[in-house]
Design a protein around this motif. Structure first.
Motif, PDB file in Angstrom:
ATOM      1  N   SER A  25       0.823  -1.220   0.000  1.00  0.00           N
ATOM      2  CA  SER A  25       0.000   0.000   0.000  1.00  0.00           C
ATOM      3  C   SER A  25       0.852   1.263   0.000  1.00  0.00           C
ATOM      4  CB  SER A  25      -0.999   0.021   1.155  1.00  0.00           C
ATOM      5  OG  SER A  25      -0.346  -0.116   2.415  1.00  0.00           O
ATOM      6  N   PRO A  26       1.701   1.413  -0.993  1.00  0.00           N
ATOM      7  CA  PRO A  26       2.456   2.688  -1.073  1.00  0.00           C
ATOM      8  C   PRO A  26       1.576   3.741  -1.704  1.00  0.00           C
ATOM      9  CG  PRO A  26       3.149   1.247  -2.826  1.00  0.00           C
ATOM     10  CD  PRO A  26       2.055   0.520  -2.096  1.00  0.00           C
ATOM     11  N   LYS A  27       1.525   4.928  -1.130  1.00  0.00           N
ATOM     12  CA  LYS A  27       0.780   5.993  -1.774  1.00  0.00           C
ATOM     13  C   LYS A  27       1.309   7.329  -1.300  1.00  0.00           C
ATOM     14  CE  LYS A  27      -3.334   6.616   1.120  1.00  0.00           C
ATOM     15  NZ  LYS A  27      -3.219   5.752   2.262  1.00  0.00           N
ATOM     16  N   PHE A  28       1.046   8.340  -2.120  1.00  0.00           N
ATOM     17  CA  PHE A  28       1.398   9.704  -1.710  1.00  0.00           C
ATOM     18  C   PHE A  28       0.172  10.561  -1.881  1.00  0.00           C
ATOM     19  CE2 PHE A  28       1.584  11.900  -5.747  1.00  0.00           C
ATOM     20  CZ  PHE A  28       1.884  10.907  -6.667  1.00  0.00           C
ATOM     21  N   VAL A  29       0.052  11.544  -1.010  1.00  0.00           N
ATOM     22  CA  VAL A  29      -1.115  12.427  -0.981  1.00  0.00           C
ATOM     23  C   VAL A  29      -0.616  13.866  -0.924  1.00  0.00           C
ATOM     24  CG1 VAL A  29      -3.158  13.089   0.293  1.00  0.00           C
ATOM     25  CG2 VAL A  29      -2.457  10.691   0.238  1.00  0.00           C
ATOM     26  N   VAL A  30      -1.164  14.675  -1.770  1.00  0.00           N
ATOM     27  CA  VAL A  30      -0.855  16.114  -1.732  1.00  0.00           C
ATOM     28  C   VAL A  30      -2.095  16.825  -1.239  1.00  0.00           C
ATOM     29  CG1 VAL A  30      -0.163  18.133  -3.036  1.00  0.00           C
ATOM     30  CG2 VAL A  30       0.724  15.892  -3.646  1.00  0.00           C
ATOM     31  N   THR A  31      -1.992  17.484  -0.092  1.00  0.00           N
ATOM     32  CA  THR A  31      -3.123  18.253   0.433  1.00  0.00           C
ATOM     33  C   THR A  31      -2.738  19.718   0.479  1.00  0.00           C
ATOM     34  OG1 THR A  31      -2.253  17.788   2.617  1.00  0.00           O
ATOM     35  CG2 THR A  31      -4.080  16.428   1.881  1.00  0.00           C
ATOM     36  N   ASP A  32      -3.768  20.578   0.320  1.00  0.00           N
ATOM     37  CA  ASP A  32      -3.439  21.998   0.353  1.00  0.00           C
ATOM     38  C   ASP A  32      -3.592  22.526   1.770  1.00  0.00           C
ATOM     39  OD1 ASP A  32      -6.551  23.392  -0.966  1.00  0.00           O
ATOM     40  OD2 ASP A  32      -6.090  22.236   0.843  1.00  0.00           O
ATOM     41  N   ALA A  33      -3.466  23.832   1.917  1.00  0.00           N
ATOM     42  CA  ALA A  33      -3.425  24.423   3.258  1.00  0.00           C
ATOM     43  C   ALA A  33      -4.714  24.183   4.031  1.00  0.00           C
ATOM     44  CB  ALA A  33      -3.126  25.913   3.149  1.00  0.00           C
ATOM     45  N   LEU A  34      -5.822  24.064   3.307  1.00  0.00           N
ATOM     46  CA  LEU A  34      -7.098  23.909   4.005  1.00  0.00           C
ATOM     47  C   LEU A  34      -7.382  22.462   4.351  1.00  0.00           C
ATOM     48  CD1 LEU A  34      -9.014  26.330   1.671  1.00  0.00           C
ATOM     49  CD2 LEU A  34      -8.241  26.800   3.981  1.00  0.00           C
ATOM     50  N   GLY A  35      -6.605  21.549   3.784  1.00  0.00           N
ATOM     51  CA  GLY A  35      -6.800  20.147   4.113  1.00  0.00           C
ATOM     52  C   GLY A  35      -7.455  19.349   3.008  1.00  0.00           C
ATOM     53  N   SER A  36      -7.883  20.020   1.941  1.00  0.00           N
ATOM     54  CA  SER A  36      -8.544  19.235   0.893  1.00  0.00           C
ATOM     55  C   SER A  36      -7.475  18.598   0.019  1.00  0.00           C
ATOM     56  CB  SER A  36      -9.441  20.153   0.055  1.00  0.00           C
ATOM     57  OG  SER A  36      -8.700  21.248  -0.400  1.00  0.00           O
ATOM     58  N   GLN A  37      -7.786  17.400  -0.437  1.00  0.00           N
ATOM     59  CA  GLN A  37      -6.799  16.639  -1.190  1.00  0.00           C
ATOM     60  C   GLN A  37      -6.697  17.142  -2.607  1.00  0.00           C
ATOM     61  OE1 GLN A  37      -7.313  12.495  -1.285  1.00  0.00           O
ATOM     62  NE2 GLN A  37      -6.721  12.164   0.835  1.00  0.00           N
ATOM     63  N   LEU A  38      -5.459  17.436  -3.050  1.00  0.00           N
ATOM     64  CA  LEU A  38      -5.253  17.854  -4.434  1.00  0.00           C
ATOM     65  C   LEU A  38      -4.928  16.655  -5.318  1.00  0.00           C
ATOM     66  CD1 LEU A  38      -3.121  21.037  -3.760  1.00  0.00           C
ATOM     67  CD2 LEU A  38      -5.521  20.923  -4.348  1.00  0.00           C
ATOM     68  N   ARG A  39      -4.158  15.742  -4.750  1.00  0.00           N
ATOM     69  CA  ARG A  39      -3.746  14.592  -5.576  1.00  0.00           C
ATOM     70  C   ARG A  39      -3.435  13.452  -4.643  1.00  0.00           C
ATOM     71  NH1 ARG A  39       1.185  14.812  -9.997  1.00  0.00           N
ATOM     72  NH2 ARG A  39       1.309  12.581 -10.372  1.00  0.00           N
ATOM     73  N   ALA A  40      -4.025  12.304  -4.884  1.00  0.00           N
ATOM     74  CA  ALA A  40      -3.739  11.124  -4.057  1.00  0.00           C
ATOM     75  C   ALA A  40      -3.589   9.944  -4.999  1.00  0.00           C
ATOM     76  CB  ALA A  40      -4.868  10.885  -3.050  1.00  0.00           C
ATOM     77  N   GLU A  41      -2.395   9.375  -5.002  1.00  0.00           N
ATOM     78  CA  GLU A  41      -2.121   8.282  -5.944  1.00  0.00           C
ATOM     79  C   GLU A  41      -1.265   7.246  -5.264  1.00  0.00           C
ATOM     80  OE1 GLU A  41      -1.436  11.181  -9.755  1.00  0.00           O
ATOM     81  OE2 GLU A  41      -0.055   9.501  -9.423  1.00  0.00           O
ATOM     82  N   PRO A  42      -1.401   6.033  -5.696  1.00  0.00           N
ATOM     83  CA  PRO A  42      -0.371   5.081  -5.261  1.00  0.00           C
ATOM     84  C   PRO A  42       0.857   5.237  -6.161  1.00  0.00           C
ATOM     85  CG  PRO A  42      -2.017   3.977  -6.572  1.00  0.00           C
ATOM     86  CD  PRO A  42      -2.455   5.412  -6.485  1.00  0.00           C
ATOM     87  N   PHE A  43       2.003   4.842  -5.606  1.00  0.00           N
ATOM     88  CA  PHE A  43       3.176   4.775  -6.464  1.00  0.00           C
ATOM     89  C   PHE A  43       3.714   3.356  -6.420  1.00  0.00           C
ATOM     90  CE2 PHE A  43       6.330   4.685  -3.092  1.00  0.00           C
ATOM     91  CZ  PHE A  43       5.742   5.370  -2.058  1.00  0.00           C
TER      92      PHE A  43
END
Lengths: 274, 120
Positions: A25-43
């Motif tokens: 279960s490798p994954k990376f998540v990019v969240t912005d300052a407010l906490g909403s997810q911009l990008r969530a993908e496994p790698f």
């Protein structure tokens, strides 16, 4: 024996099953300052993520994975787990050791607003992010994961002595222009003017010439001659002699002048007293 | 009746005129000889200085040496004149006119040496 003991050991080592690690279960998540997810993908370790991950100033990148043995899926805590950020254009890299729990779980967060110190100054190319895992009894892992685009950083501060290690700019000296002589006509006019007082002097002297009765008597003439010789010595010095020479000749001539002078002046004073 | 004013050219009737008359009658020839020399030196120095002020100071050392030669020679000649003047005999008891002339000659030679050095 053909097989040396070292070769035997090597064969034995290779016979042991070379274990392989993998990520669960490798994954990376990019969240912005407010906490909403911009990008969530496994790698994946097998193929690289295509599009680069772009982080703005206030976003957060979070990477999570679990290191497991490929065979039986049990969590492994490797001895060394690193994430490496490499900039190919400048050749700079930053290494972040990842803390992995006993069960193999790993978590890493990157926030550009509080950048870790190892991140190099940004350049035009994105950072290449790769995962490095090493532990005994397992094959090592060095895999490029994705590209990372960070917000532009301030330029690196230059050392105060930096300038002295490069070629300095060329100096251009400005000199005062050469002094010029005045035009020839002016010079000639003033030269003539400067010699005019001689005419005045000759004129005045012609009116008041004192009687030179004793000038050529043998007691006075040598003195006059030595005075003339002194003046001509000085003139010659101006033209061609050097200081040492003129002092030498002057000393000799001075000695002569002393004697002739005493003789001349004592004769004059005796005449005066008569 | 307007009194005609007499200009300084008329001898004997103005201060300058009587001064000049007394000078030319009472000064011995030798002193007049030295005075002519002094006047010549003064003219020469004034002209050199005027050139320096009006035109250029370019060979500054040349101006300095020329001007210094006139000034120095003036000083030497003036001291010679005052020492040789028979009317000053009481002032200069220990300096005979011959001694004064020897001083003058020596001083002149040293002055000329320095001036030639600086003339360049």
């Amino acid at each position: 024996m053909i097989f040396s003991p070292v070769a035997v050991l090597l064969l034995a080592a290779s016979a042991v099953q070379a274990s392989v690690l993998t990520l669960q279960s490798p994954k990376f998540v990019v969240t912005d300052a407010l906490g909403s997810q911009l990008r969530a993908e496994p790698f994946s370790l097998v193929h690289r993520t295509g599009t680069p991950v772009k982080l703005e100033a206030k976003d957060t990148l979070k990477i999570t994975f679990q290191v497991v043995d490929k065979e039986d899926g049990k969590g492994v805590q490797p001895h060394q787990t690193f994430i490496r950020f490499f900039d190919p254009s400048t050749g700079e890299e930053g290494i972040q050791p990842i803390r992995v729990t006993g069960g193999g779980k790993a978590k890493f967060e990157l926030n550009p607003s509080k950048p870790p110190l190892y991140l190099p100054p940004t350049s035009t190319e994105p950072l290449k992010v790769s995962l490095i895992i090493g532990t005994p009894n397992y094959d090592p892992i060095t895999v490029r994961l994705f590209d990372l685009i960070l917000p532009a950083s301030q330029p690196a501060p230059t050392h105060p002595d930096e300038a002295s290690f490069h070629v300095r700019p060329e100096l251009h000296h400005t000199f005062r222009p050469d002094q010029k002589l005045p035009p020839k006509a002016v010079s000639l006019f003033f030269a003539g003017l400067t010699f005019a007082p001689w005419v005045v002097l000759i004129g005045l002297w012609s009116q008041v010439t004192p009687r030179l009765t004793h000038l050529f008597s043998p007691s006075i003439l040598p003195f006059i001659l030595s005075l003339v010789a002194f003046e001509s010595l000085l003139l010659t010095y101006w033209v061609k002699l050097r200081l040492g020479e003129v002092l030498l000749y002057g000393a000799g001539l001075g000695l002569v002048t002393i004697f002739t002078g005493r003789q001349a002046l004592s004769s004059i004073s005796s005449l005066r007293k008569d | 009746m307007a009194q005609t004013k007499q200009g300084p050219a008329s001898t004997g009737s103005t201060a300058l005129g009587s001064l000049w008359k007394a000078y030319s009658e009472q000064t011995p020839d030798r002193l007049k000889f030295i005075d002519a020399f002094l006047f010549f030196l003064m003219l020469s120095g004034v002209i050199q200085f005027a050139y320096c002020v009006l035109v250029t100071t370019y060979p500054y050392n040349a101006f300095l040496s020329g001007f210094a030669s006139t000034v120095g020679q003036f000083v030497l000649a003036a001291s010679l004149r005052s020492q040789v003047n028979p009317q000053n005999k009481d002032e200069f008891k220990e300096v005979s006119p011959e001694r004064a002339f020897a001083d003058f000659a020596l001083g002149s030679i040293v002055l000329h040496f320095f001036v030639y050095n600086f003339l360049g």
